[in-house]
Design a protein around this motif. Structure first.
Motif, mmCIF file in Angstrom:
data_model
loop_
_atom_site.group_PDB
_atom_site.id
_atom_site.type_symbol
_atom_site.label_atom_id
_atom_site.label_comp_id
_atom_site.label_asym_id
_atom_site.label_seq_id
_atom_site.Cartn_x
_atom_site.Cartn_y
_atom_site.Cartn_z
ATOM 1 N N GLY A 143 -10.718 -4.841 4.350
ATOM 2 C CA GLY A 143 -10.850 -4.799 2.659
ATOM 3 C C GLY A 143 -11.107 -3.320 2.173
ATOM 4 O O GLY A 143 -11.252 -3.000 0.982
ATOM 5 N N ARG A 144 -10.919 -2.282 3.151
ATOM 6 C CA ARG A 144 -11.030 -1.113 2.953
ATOM 7 C C ARG A 144 -9.799 -0.659 2.178
ATOM 8 O O ARG A 144 -9.615 0.587 1.727
ATOM 9 N N VAL A 145 -8.585 -1.326 2.676
ATOM 10 C CA VAL A 145 -7.373 -0.974 1.908
ATOM 11 C C VAL A 145 -7.136 -2.079 0.992
ATOM 12 O O VAL A 145 -7.848 -2.858 0.727
ATOM 13 N N GLY A 146 -5.970 -1.900 0.182
ATOM 14 C CA GLY A 146 -5.585 -2.837 -0.843
ATOM 15 C C GLY A 146 -6.598 -2.565 -2.172
ATOM 16 O O GLY A 146 -6.727 -3.713 -2.993
ATOM 17 N N ARG A 147 -7.048 -1.432 -2.218
ATOM 18 C CA ARG A 147 -7.841 -1.033 -3.490
ATOM 19 C C ARG A 147 -7.076 -0.383 -4.492
ATOM 20 O O ARG A 147 -7.616 -0.004 -5.626
ATOM 21 N N GLY A 148 -5.833 -0.056 -4.199
ATOM 22 C CA GLY A 148 -5.132 0.425 -5.354
ATOM 23 C C GLY A 148 -3.922 -0.320 -5.878
ATOM 24 O O GLY A 148 -3.989 -1.467 -5.387
ATOM 25 N N SER A 149 -2.975 0.050 -6.557
ATOM 26 C CA SER A 149 -1.945 -0.921 -6.892
ATOM 27 C C SER A 149 -0.786 -0.847 -5.884
ATOM 28 O O SER A 149 0.207 -1.719 -6.237
ATOM 29 N N VAL A 150 -0.670 -0.049 -4.850
ATOM 30 C CA VAL A 150 0.267 -0.070 -3.742
ATOM 31 C C VAL A 150 0.220 -1.081 -2.864
ATOM 32 O O VAL A 150 -1.027 -1.313 -2.438
ATOM 33 N N ALA A 151 1.303 -1.714 -2.299
ATOM 34 C CA ALA A 151 1.209 -2.675 -1.193
ATOM 35 C C ALA A 151 0.432 -1.994 -0.053
ATOM 36 O O ALA A 151 0.908 -1.067 0.452
ATOM 37 N N SER A 152 -0.483 -2.973 0.356
ATOM 38 C CA SER A 152 -1.225 -2.548 1.526
ATOM 39 C C SER A 152 -0.841 -3.351 2.801
ATOM 40 O O SER A 152 -0.756 -4.597 2.721
ATOM 41 N N HIS A 153 -1.086 -2.650 3.911
ATOM 42 C CA HIS A 153 -0.765 -3.443 5.202
ATOM 43 C C HIS A 153 -1.901 -3.182 6.042
ATOM 44 O O HIS A 153 -2.830 -2.045 6.118
ATOM 45 N N CYS A 154 -2.417 -4.387 6.891
ATOM 46 C CA CYS A 154 -3.378 -4.058 8.311
ATOM 47 C C CYS A 154 -2.570 -4.526 9.319
ATOM 48 O O CYS A 154 -2.140 -5.603 9.448
ATOM 49 N N VAL A 155 -2.932 -3.525 10.386
ATOM 50 C CA VAL A 155 -2.052 -3.839 11.603
ATOM 51 C C VAL A 155 -3.325 -4.110 12.749
ATOM 52 O O VAL A 155 -4.058 -3.163 12.837
#
Length: 691
Positions: free
Chosen positions: A581-593
């Motif tokens: 949940g620390r990413v995906g906070r903006g409007s850009v596509a986010s990824h978690c590996v």
């Protein structure tokens, strides 16, 4: 002598002296009734004797034969080795702990019956420390009931539990168990309570063993229902005690709220508005609010909490905001200071790491009431902390604190006979079933909507052998103007080892990603140092942040769109979901590996699959409950709360609605039965009621 078993102390039983009483009391066994409600966790079928030639390696079996020889053998460990023979073959029995009397009993020609696990040993099949008894006449067939296996404690063995239970069952023929459940409450009983207890300690060999091993036997379900009811009633009792003491009325006049909302760079979602209204209605009353606000990562719980804080400040009361970790508390401090300072409202800060003059300064601000907003870690309920006028306690990630800690903070606010309202927040969604049971003392609100502009996170699972490829992906992400996290996890809960792992990874990535700003954050750094690195990362002066799980909650950098989690198999689902949940906070596509170290256990594989399949916190929470059990999910394993003898929250979800209805009926129509049900299943519950 009493007619009822709950009034007979455990010392009534033969062989139970003061030392044994102490051991039994430690695990909540005080009366003969408690012995009977210390229920088996599984059963063994010892009814059939297996010929020695038919033994299967690794399986438990009852065997019978004649001792052909018994000697003390000196090897790496001294052991007593016996040869046992029947008409089909020979096996070895091996005892590493034995007495002279035992050696003398097992002489050649003695006939014995044993139970144990057949293992591969130096001389073929061996049984290590089997349970055994001497038999005078051989007969086909073993025990006439299934053999119970009890949850145990140090210094208590299965044989000891069985002896105690045998005696308690004999007393059950002369004395009685109270039936606290009226007929209109709960499942229709096909047996009396006494027959049910008799059955569960000594099920007949033709009992449905599959249903018993799954906990689905109707008799188990009958007792599971009563146990869930006891938990539910004990929490409602806590709530009733809390609500006997009035809270300050904190009606919102709206001026501060309006100024605050006007200054926000966004509008509240419909879900935030709804939950905010529920909270403001609660705190305007003199009944103490006990409300749990659940919302997925990034749903905006803190803003809702700030709205409630405004109402308290408007009414000249203080607000305490307590978080379980330094980094989350610091994040709250930043948010609350940013929102409240422009309105002329002072914020105090208290953590365990604050020492000397600085600490005293903050304690004075709190005690004088000069700081209406007080943010901190569990340092807030230490003895020397005195609030001038606490009206509202906001507790984040409640499951990290025990019930006692929550109640201790409440006591801090006892001002002129008024107790603070309590608002509890969690970004670890709690499955509805668990919330109904574990938080029966709280009203629940759910923020089930994410702010507009949030993008779903794409999660991929990779083997560590593709590490170089992942590092290359991080480089590309940062060159494109975005930022990334690299999270290091370790199995050991040692901050020192975690910090070491993070430092090693930091050095490796600095070398391999020359030209990029790489920062490091871990739990052993000084707060100022940590805050400085986080500020640089927020300003995009650092493109990659290497961290331990200290960044799990409270870090908000909208430009960060990639997260690498090393060894994700070592973390629980809730923690993985929090980190993601620390990413995906903006409007850009986010990824978690999720970069794992093979081979994966079955449970780890299921965990990582759940992460790949869903971004929904409630789905993740249900899966977490299924995989780890309620004690782990709630973080109460160590405190002894929610540890069930018969019930299972995952398996017995269908019982929870009827349990709730039965609790209401009992409270309304049979209040005299409540204490009996609670104390039967939760002998220690009384101490929470007065915490």
């Amino acid at each position: 002598m009493s007619d009822y078993l709950d009034q007979l102390t455990v010392s009534t039983l033969k062989g139970v002296g003061p030392k044994m009483v102490e051991k039994l009391n430690k695990i909540g066994v005080f009366s003969v009734q408690d012995v009977l409600f210390h229920l088996p966790m599984r059963y063994q079928d010892r009814s059939k004797i297996t010929p020695l030639a038919a033994l299967q390696m690794g399986s438990e079996a009852v065997i019978e034969g004649e001792v052909k020889g018994c000697n003390v053998v000196m090897g790496r460990r001294r052991s007593l080795v016996c040869k046992l023979q029947d008409h089909t073959g020979t096996v070895t029995l091996r005892f590493f702990h034995f007495t002279a009397a035992q050696k003398n009993n097992l002489t050649a020609g003695t006939r014995i019956r044993c139970f144990g696990e057949a293992r591969r040993g130096a001389s073929g099949i061996e049984f290590y420390h089997p349970e055994y008894k001497l038999v005078t006449d051989s007969y086909q067939g073993g025990d006439d009931s299934l053999t119970p296996v009890y949850p145990s404690t140090e210094g208590m063995h299965q044989a000891g539990w069985r002896k105690l239970t045998e005696q308690a069952l004999l007393l059950l023929k002369k004395h009685r168990l109270r039936e606290w459940l009226p007929e209109n409450c709960g499942p229709i009983a096909t047996t009396t309570l006494e027959q049910a207890i008799q059955f569960l300690h000594k099920p007949p060999t033709d009992a449905n063993t599959e249903a018993l091993s799954n906990g689905k036997h109707p008799i188990q379900q009958r007792l599971a229902f009563e146990e869930l009811l006891a938990h539910n009633l004990s929490l409602l009792k806590l709530r009733n005690i809390a609500q006997l003491q009035p809270a300050p009325k904190l009606p919102a006049n709206g001026k501060l709220q309006q100024q605050f909302l006007d200054a926000l760079p966004f509008q509240l979602t419909a879900a935030q508005q709804k939950v905010s209204t529920e909270i403001l209605t609660d705190i305007a009353s003199s009944l103490p609010m006990l409300r749990l606000v659940q919302g997925d990562v990034g749903s905006g719980k803190t803003v809702v909490a700030a709205m409630a804080a405004m109402a308290a400040v408007e009414n000249d009361y203080q607000v305490a905001i307590m978080a379980p970790t330094e980094i989350l508390a610091e994040q709250h401090l930043i948010n609350f200071t940013t929102w409240f300072q422009p309105l002329g409202i002072k914020t105090a800060w208290l953590s365990g790491k604050l020492k000397g003059k600085k600490r005293q300064q903050q304690l004075d601000l709190i005690a004088s009431g000069e700081a209406p907003i007080v943010v901190g870690t569990h340092a807030l309920f230490q003895q020397e902390v005195h609030f001038a006028k606490l009206g509202l306690a906001i507790i984040d990630e409640q499951h990290r604190f025990g019930v006692h800690q929550r109640l201790a903070l409440r006591e801090k606010g006892a001002h002129l006979g008024l107790y603070p309202h309590q608002l509890i927040m969690t970004a670890t969604p709690i499955p509805r079933t668990l919330a109904m049971s574990a938080y029966a003392d709280l009203d629940c609100s759910i923020i089930d909507e994410l702010p507009p502009g949030r993008t779903p996170i794409n999660t991929v699972v990779m083997d560590n052998s593709r590490r170089e490829q992942v590092i290359e992906r991080v480089r590309q992400n940062c060159i494109d103007g975005r930022q990334a996290y690299w999270v290091c996890t370790l199995i050991e809960e040692s901050e020192q080892l975690q910090a070491q792992a993070a430092e090693d990874t930091y050095e490796e990535l600095q070398k391999k990603l020359k030209g990029l700003g790489v920062g490091l954050v871990h739990g052993r750094m000084k707060p100022a140092e940590k805050a400085d690195i986080m500020a640089q990362f927020k300003r995009n002066q650092l493109q990659l942040l290497v961290a331990t799980t200290v960044i799990e909650v409270g870090v908000d950098v909208p430009n960060a769109s990639l997260m690498i989690i090393e060894n994700p198999e070592r973390l629980g689902l809730a923690q993985l979901h929090q980190l993601r949940g620390r990413v995906g906070r903006g409007s850009v596509a986010s990824h978690c590996v999720l970069m794992y170290q093979p081979p994966l256990s079955q449970q780890s594989r299921e965990r990582l699959t759940a992460m790949r399949e869903s971004n929904d916190g409630f789905y993740i929470a249900e899966k977490d409950l299924e995989l780890r059990g309620p004690g782990e999910v709630l973080g109460t394993r160590q405190t002894g709360l929610m540890q069930f003898k018969m019930a299972d929250l995952t398996r017995d979800q269908a019982l929870l609605e009827p349990v709730k209805a039965a609790a209401d009926t009992l409270i309304a129509e049979y209040p005299e039965n409540l204490e009996g049900i609670i104390s039967r299943w939760l002998p220690d519950a009384a101490r929470y009621g007065h915490a």
